[in-house]
Design a protein around this motif. Structure first.
Motif, PDB file in Angstrom:
ATOM      1  N   ASP A 142       0.826  -1.203   0.000  1.00  0.00           N
ATOM      2  CA  ASP A 142       0.000   0.000   0.000  1.00  0.00           C
ATOM      3  C   ASP A 142       0.864   1.257   0.000  1.00  0.00           C
ATOM      4  OD1 ASP A 142      -2.506  -1.545   0.586  1.00  0.00           O
ATOM      5  OD2 ASP A 142      -1.373  -2.000   2.414  1.00  0.00           O
ATOM      6  N   PHE A 143       2.091   1.094   0.532  1.00  0.00           N
ATOM      7  CA  PHE A 143       2.977   2.244   0.666  1.00  0.00           C
ATOM      8  C   PHE A 143       4.386   1.877   0.195  1.00  0.00           C
ATOM      9  CE2 PHE A 143      -0.145   2.503   4.029  1.00  0.00           C
ATOM     10  CZ  PHE A 143      -0.627   3.791   3.914  1.00  0.00           C
ATOM     11  N   VAL A 144       5.058   2.895  -0.345  1.00  0.00           N
ATOM     12  CA  VAL A 144       6.480   2.756  -0.645  1.00  0.00           C
ATOM     13  C   VAL A 144       7.178   3.871   0.129  1.00  0.00           C
ATOM     14  CG1 VAL A 144       8.239   3.102  -2.417  1.00  0.00           C
ATOM     15  CG2 VAL A 144       6.246   1.671  -2.901  1.00  0.00           C
ATOM     16  N   ALA A 145       8.182   3.517   0.936  1.00  0.00           N
ATOM     17  CA  ALA A 145       8.930   4.526   1.686  1.00  0.00           C
ATOM     18  C   ALA A 145      10.400   4.454   1.272  1.00  0.00           C
ATOM     19  CB  ALA A 145       8.792   4.288   3.187  1.00  0.00           C
ATOM     20  N   LEU A 146      10.894   5.559   0.702  1.00  0.00           N
ATOM     21  CA  LEU A 146      12.266   5.576   0.179  1.00  0.00           C
ATOM     22  C   LEU A 146      13.080   6.662   0.872  1.00  0.00           C
ATOM     23  CD1 LEU A 146      11.435   5.347  -3.627  1.00  0.00           C
ATOM     24  CD2 LEU A 146      12.383   3.524  -2.189  1.00  0.00           C
ATOM     25  N   SER A 147      14.336   6.347   1.188  1.00  0.00           N
ATOM     26  CA  SER A 147      15.176   7.385   1.784  1.00  0.00           C
ATOM     27  C   SER A 147      16.468   7.547   0.998  1.00  0.00           C
ATOM     28  CB  SER A 147      15.495   7.057   3.248  1.00  0.00           C
ATOM     29  OG  SER A 147      16.626   6.229   3.330  1.00  0.00           O
ATOM     30  N   ALA A 148      17.004   8.765   1.057  1.00  0.00           N
ATOM     31  CA  ALA A 148      18.292   9.087   0.441  1.00  0.00           C
ATOM     32  C   ALA A 148      19.029  10.008   1.377  1.00  0.00           C
ATOM     33  CB  ALA A 148      18.087   9.787  -0.904  1.00  0.00           C
ATOM     34  N   LEU A 149      20.321   9.776   1.553  1.00  0.00           N
ATOM     35  CA  LEU A 149      21.087  10.666   2.421  1.00  0.00           C
ATOM     36  C   LEU A 149      22.072  11.536   1.648  1.00  0.00           C
ATOM     37  CD1 LEU A 149      20.044   9.971   5.264  1.00  0.00           C
ATOM     38  CD2 LEU A 149      22.429   9.985   5.931  1.00  0.00           C
ATOM     39  N   LEU A 150      22.101  11.360   0.352  1.00  0.00           N
ATOM     40  CA  LEU A 150      23.039  12.146  -0.446  1.00  0.00           C
ATOM     41  C   LEU A 150      22.275  12.892  -1.528  1.00  0.00           C
ATOM     42  CD1 LEU A 150      25.754   9.402  -0.972  1.00  0.00           C
ATOM     43  CD2 LEU A 150      25.842  11.292   0.646  1.00  0.00           C
ATOM     44  N   THR A 151      22.688  14.120  -1.791  1.00  0.00           N
ATOM     45  CA  THR A 151      22.032  14.876  -2.859  1.00  0.00           C
ATOM     46  C   THR A 151      22.216  14.174  -4.199  1.00  0.00           C
ATOM     47  OG1 THR A 151      24.038  16.179  -2.985  1.00  0.00           O
ATOM     48  CG2 THR A 151      22.218  17.151  -1.805  1.00  0.00           C
ATOM     49  N   GLY A 179      14.836  11.764   4.160  1.00  0.00           N
ATOM     50  CA  GLY A 179      16.300  11.749   4.213  1.00  0.00           C
ATOM     51  C   GLY A 179      16.818  13.170   4.224  1.00  0.00           C
ATOM     52  N   ALA A 180      18.046  13.336   4.741  1.00  0.00           N
ATOM     53  CA  ALA A 180      18.583  14.679   4.998  1.00  0.00           C
ATOM     54  C   ALA A 180      18.435  15.685   3.851  1.00  0.00           C
ATOM     55  CB  ALA A 180      20.043  14.574   5.427  1.00  0.00           C
ATOM     56  N   PRO A 181      18.793  15.329   2.607  1.00  0.00           N
ATOM     57  CA  PRO A 181      18.750  16.368   1.569  1.00  0.00           C
ATOM     58  C   PRO A 181      17.352  16.570   0.963  1.00  0.00           C
ATOM     59  CG  PRO A 181      19.630  14.356   0.635  1.00  0.00           C
ATOM     60  CD  PRO A 181      19.325  14.070   2.083  1.00  0.00           C
ATOM     61  N   VAL A 182      16.400  15.686   1.330  1.00  0.00           N
ATOM     62  CA  VAL A 182      15.078  15.718   0.690  1.00  0.00           C
ATOM     63  C   VAL A 182      14.230  16.827   1.307  1.00  0.00           C
ATOM     64  CG1 VAL A 182      13.013  14.354   0.202  1.00  0.00           C
ATOM     65  CG2 VAL A 182      15.246  13.248   0.271  1.00  0.00           C
ATOM     66  N   THR A 183      13.475  17.517   0.468  1.00  0.00           N
ATOM     67  CA  THR A 183      12.577  18.567   0.946  1.00  0.00           C
ATOM     68  C   THR A 183      11.177  18.315   0.411  1.00  0.00           C
ATOM     69  OG1 THR A 183      13.001  19.941  -0.991  1.00  0.00           O
ATOM     70  CG2 THR A 183      14.397  20.332   0.943  1.00  0.00           C
ATOM     71  N   GLU A 184      10.214  19.038   0.995  1.00  0.00           N
ATOM     72  CA  GLU A 184       8.823  18.969   0.550  1.00  0.00           C
ATOM     73  C   GLU A 184       8.732  19.294  -0.947  1.00  0.00           C
ATOM     74  OE1 GLU A 184       5.806  18.858   2.934  1.00  0.00           O
ATOM     75  OE2 GLU A 184       5.079  18.191   0.978  1.00  0.00           O
ATOM     76  N   SER A 185       9.431  20.358  -1.349  1.00  0.00           N
ATOM     77  CA  SER A 185       9.300  20.765  -2.747  1.00  0.00           C
ATOM     78  C   SER A 185       9.931  19.737  -3.687  1.00  0.00           C
ATOM     79  CB  SER A 185       9.889  22.157  -2.965  1.00  0.00           C
ATOM     80  OG  SER A 185      11.102  22.292  -2.290  1.00  0.00           O
ATOM     81  N   TRP A 186      11.018  19.104  -3.237  1.00  0.00           N
ATOM     82  CA  TRP A 186      11.622  18.045  -4.053  1.00  0.00           C
ATOM     83  C   TRP A 186      10.643  16.884  -4.197  1.00  0.00           C
ATOM     84  CZ3 TRP A 186      14.978  16.375  -7.439  1.00  0.00           C
ATOM     85  CH2 TRP A 186      15.252  15.005  -7.530  1.00  0.00           C
ATOM     86  N   ALA A 187      10.004  16.506  -3.075  1.00  0.00           N
ATOM     87  CA  ALA A 187       9.040  15.413  -3.100  1.00  0.00           C
ATOM     88  C   ALA A 187       7.938  15.706  -4.106  1.00  0.00           C
ATOM     89  CB  ALA A 187       8.464  15.203  -1.697  1.00  0.00           C
ATOM     90  N   GLN A 188       7.458  16.946  -4.103  1.00  0.00           N
ATOM     91  CA  GLN A 188       6.401  17.318  -5.049  1.00  0.00           C
ATOM     92  C   GLN A 188       6.910  17.261  -6.483  1.00  0.00           C
ATOM     93  OE1 GLN A 188       4.794  21.121  -3.931  1.00  0.00           O
ATOM     94  NE2 GLN A 188       4.003  20.322  -1.977  1.00  0.00           N
TER      95      GLN A 188
END
Lengths: 225, 525
Positions: A142-151, A179-188
């Protein structure tokens, strides 16, 4: 203090042996396996999330609390197997994105989601689009959760979402990124459904999606009637 | 110069005035004045905060995401994101950096002419003009790396260089800057360009690639290995430097992964590869590099410590320059702060942060878990500077990265533990060794740990005198170094989590640190 209240306390304090003992004691007292979640485990992990956000808890405290919660769920899981009244809140496929090996943040998110009653399929680190698509299909996620720690690896999140679209699975899942470099606007910008700035935020996000889906379903039902 | 179509921006406290066109971000104008943009001016961090004292400057979504409504109301802005709507008076903190310039002595083979040794740091570049007949340093110049406008750390610069245009821009910036530094060195020493025979550069793998024009893409993702980190020999003509066109310019080879020729140079400078007993070398930077070796075997690894030691991501963090708390001791049961430049404290730098947390542990203000013992969210160190709970957490992350790297490399080494550790770089030189041990950053007795200064620059200088030219001692040394990838080790997380906490209070540290403070740094009050 009831046994479930005690269990909640020892989970928050990360005492795994006590969590195991209290879970067994409560079962002997006749507590139904399905009642442990709302009665102890989920409120305990919510409290851990709150303390983490206040900087009161740090990574070690969160990890040992999660380990204590697991000591309890390990006992409950086999007992719940035949109980159709207790279903996981949803299935989450998670992992760090292709090229990224930093997984402590992802592990904490997974543990908090598990503590909140979700079923976790952890694909580990360096997860490419094919592996992700396979798991989503196989597990009925139902969900996918992805993380990144590097730009530099964050950009691969876009490719993962495109792969879900190409496989015809995008409508089935809500994609959460962090993840650290991720932002709301990037997600969008990459077409994710949500951004979680920390592990408690990921839990809130997943719960919000479930509430929205429930509202959508009841609206659809009303529409059909 | 007055132009009615531009806005006047006055920068306090330095009193400089710059002009920007309406609608143009302040970033470029401020960069020229030395303001740094840690995330490359993408609005991802809060590193370039300015306060608007007069006039108005716009707020966009990125600023709303990074600054609280109280901060925005008080005039705080991100310089990289905001645009002048009128003439402005803004306050920024512009300090003179205290940077290590090595002046140590070393062995050499005399020859005629001049040589230039350059330490190409991600943040700072240091260049020395050396007389090849005597080894004497004729001039030194330091400068902030001009690539910093496209990101303060190697990863943001890497990302910028993933496009061909970005790579060319960074290559051009660094080549022009070093060319200009060499011209300044010659001018300062009253020397002629045709006397220069040899230029040696050292730096981490990303700096190496960006200078030499090598594709950085392999360094941007797991397994972070580039095949292109070997010795690069260029000529001054290729670089358009104002030197005889055939002057040899060498960028020394890296050791694998992100571990570059700055560490190779450090090995040359400290003699790790000739030692009978095992010794260690640690460079405490954003990427912490760790080496353990002796004359038989050399292991190296890098670990991502993040920028906390440079004061970044710390609420009142700053570089080691005027106004920074550089040292914290305990006096009558209270913290006592020493400020660089004997001025009003404006913030805290890496060495001060390590001291402050060590003092907090000794005083029982900070519990072994890292939590403030009274459950509070901040600890006032002195008037104007406080340490927040989040600051302690940031330091815990940074120190655990270094400590777990050292623990794991010691495990991999297996043999007798290194009896001596060299600390390279500015932070390693200034950090109090007793405090570093107290917080678990470096679990060694202070007398086993030796600050070694700018070993990268010293090693680069040694390479200028390498007897057998391009196949010099550094090439042989490099072939003996084995690079260990820590992040792909499944135990890394367990070790890291284990290293996050602190040890229980041990009273002996209070006095030991105080003594070290008095005897080791008499000039720093």
């Amino acid at each position: 203090m009831s046994t479930l209240d005690e269990l909640k306390e020892v989970i928050i304090n990360g005492n795994a042996p006590a969590a195991k003992r209290l879970t067994e004691a409560a079962l002997n007292q006749g507590t139904r396996p399905g009642d442990f979640f709302a009665g102890a485990i989920i409120p305990a992990m919510d409290e851990v999330g709150r303390r983490m956000r206040e900087c009161e808890f740090f990574i070690p405290e969160v990890l040992i609390a999660a380990r204590a919660a697991r000591a309890s769920t390990e006992i409950l899981k086999p007992l719940l197997a035949g109980d159709s009244s207790v279903r996981p809140a949803g299935t989450v496929v998670c992992g760090t994105i292709k090229g990224d090996l930093h997984d402590i943040g992802k592990n904490i998110v997974a543990m908090m989601l598990e503590g909140a009653g979700f079923r976790i399929v952890d694909l580990g680190v360096d997860v490419g689009p094919e592996k992700l698509v396979d798991a989503v299909r196989r597990e009925g996620a139902d969900f996918v959760a992805l993380s990144a720690l590097l730009t530099t690896t964050m950009v691969n999140m876009k490719g993962a979402i495109e792969a879900l679209i190409a496989a015809g699975l995008r409508q089935q899942v809500k994609v959460m990124v962090g993840g650290a470099p991720v932002t709301e606007s990037w997600a969008q910008s990459i077409g994710a459904d949500g951004y979680g700035k920390d592990a408690p935020a990921a839990v809130e996000l997943a719960r919000r999606f479930i509430a929205e889906a429930a509202r959508g379903m009841s609206a659809a039902r009303r529409g059909a009637a | 110069m007055a132009d009615h179509r531009t806005h006047r921006v006055v920068l306090r406290p330095i009193g400089v005035e710059v002009r920007v066109r309406p609608g143009e971000p302040l970033k470029d104008a401020l960069f020229e004045q030395g303001v740094e943009f840690p995330c490359g001016g993408q609005g991802r961090c809060r590193g370039c905060r300015i306060q608007v004292l007069e006039g108005s400057a716009g707020v966009n979504a990125a600023q709303q995401e990074r600054l609280s409504s109280d901060e925005l109301a008080a005039g705080w802005r991100l310089a990289c994101q905001c645009v002048a709507d009128s003439d402005l008076v803004i306050e920024l903190r512009q300090w003179d950096s205290a940077i290590l310039s090595d002046e140590s002595s070393f062995a050499f083979t005399p020859r005629p002419g001049l040589g230039v040794a350059v330490d190409v740091g991600t943040t700072t570049i240091v260049a020395q003009l050396v007389k090849l007949a005597s080894g004497r340093v004729l001039a030194v110049r330091t400068a902030l790396n001009s690539q910093a406008r496209q990101g303060a750390d190697v990863m943001s610069r890497l990302q910028f260089a993933l496009s061909a245009a970005g790579r060319r821009e960074l290559e051009g910036l660094i080549r022009r800057q070093i060319g200009a530094l060499i011209a300044q060195l010659l001018f300062a020493a009253n020397a002629q360009a045709d006397q220069v025979r040899d230029v040696v550069l050292v730096g981490n793998t990303v700096m190496h690639h960006l200078f030499c024009g090598i594709n950085v893409e392999p360094l941007s993702h797991y397994p972070f290995i580039s095949g292109g980190d070997g010795l690069q020999v260029l000529s001054a003509g290729q670089l358009s430097w104002k030197l005889p066109a055939d002057t040899r310019v060498r960028f020394l080879p890296g050791l694998g992964g992100f571990v570059g020729s700055d560490i190779l140079a450090g090995l040359l400078a400290t003699g790790v590869g000739e030692s009978k007993d095992a010794v260690g070398l640690i460079d405490l930077g954003t990427n912490g590099e760790i080496v353990i070796g002796n004359r038989d075997r050399i292991l190296c690894a890098s670990t991502a410590a993040g920028p906390a030691f440079e004061g970044a991501r710390i609420s009142m963090g700053m570089r080691a320059c005027t106004g920074a708390i550089s040292e914290v001791t305990i006096e009558n049961g209270k913290p006592r702060c020493h400020v660089l430049g004997n001025t009003r404290p404006a913030g805290i730098c890496g060495s001060g942060l390590v001291d402050a947390v060590a003092a907090g542990l000794d005083l029982g203000v900070i519990a072994p878990s890292g939590r403030f013992a009274n459950g509070g969210s901040a600890w006032q160190l002195c008037a104007g500077v406080a340490l927040t709970q989040k600051d302690v957490r940031e330091l815990q992350l940074a120190k655990a990265a270094i400590a777990s790297g050292l623990v794991m490399l010691r495990e991999r080494w297996g043999g007798a533990d290194p009896a001596r550790l060299y600390l390279a770089g500015a932070f390693g030189n200034y950090v109090n060794r007793t405090s570093a041990r107290r917080i678990g950053l470096i679990d060694y007795q202070p007398d086993q740990v030796e600050p070694a200064g700018n070993t990268a620059l010293l090693g680069a200088k040694l390479a200028l005198f390498s007897r057998d030219g391009e196949n010099g001692s550094y090439t042989r040394l490099r072939s003996r170094v084995e690079h260990v990838s820590l992040s792909s080790d499944p135990h890394f997380q367990d070790v890291f989590v284990e290293q996050l906490g602190f040890t229980e209070n041990i009273g002996a540290f209070v006095n030991a640190r105080h003594e070290e403070s008095i005897y080791e740094h008499p000039g720093r009050t």
